[in-house]
Scaffold this motif. Sequence first.
Motif: not given
Length: 123
Positions: A29-36, A47-52, A57-63
Amino acid sequence: VQLQASGGGLVQPGGSLRLSCAASGSIVRINDMNWHRQAPGKQRELVAGITSTGSTNYADSVKGRFTISRDNVKNTMYLQMNSLKPEDTAVYYCEADWMSYTDGGAPVVARSWGQGTQVTVSS
């Protein structure tokens, strides 16, 4: 477990790119995944994250400009980047928290990082 990031490149301001991050290996299983990302001379930032289950969620600068998504069947995460700005120039890294089992049946929880893909926004 290995993560392979791809999709970076050179784009003009206002343009778009789509990054991909594919996970491979013995994954239960992959849980949280994120871009930095990390720009020259700056610290790495989330930069942004996504749960399973798909919460994001996003950084304010990219929303409003970036969209993160994932395909749990393909074990792949995406980052759609629109209205790109020169300040988005950076090396983008993907990261994932995952679970597997050892040969002996013991659970293993760990984090992996991709190798990074360069995004350059310039005219």
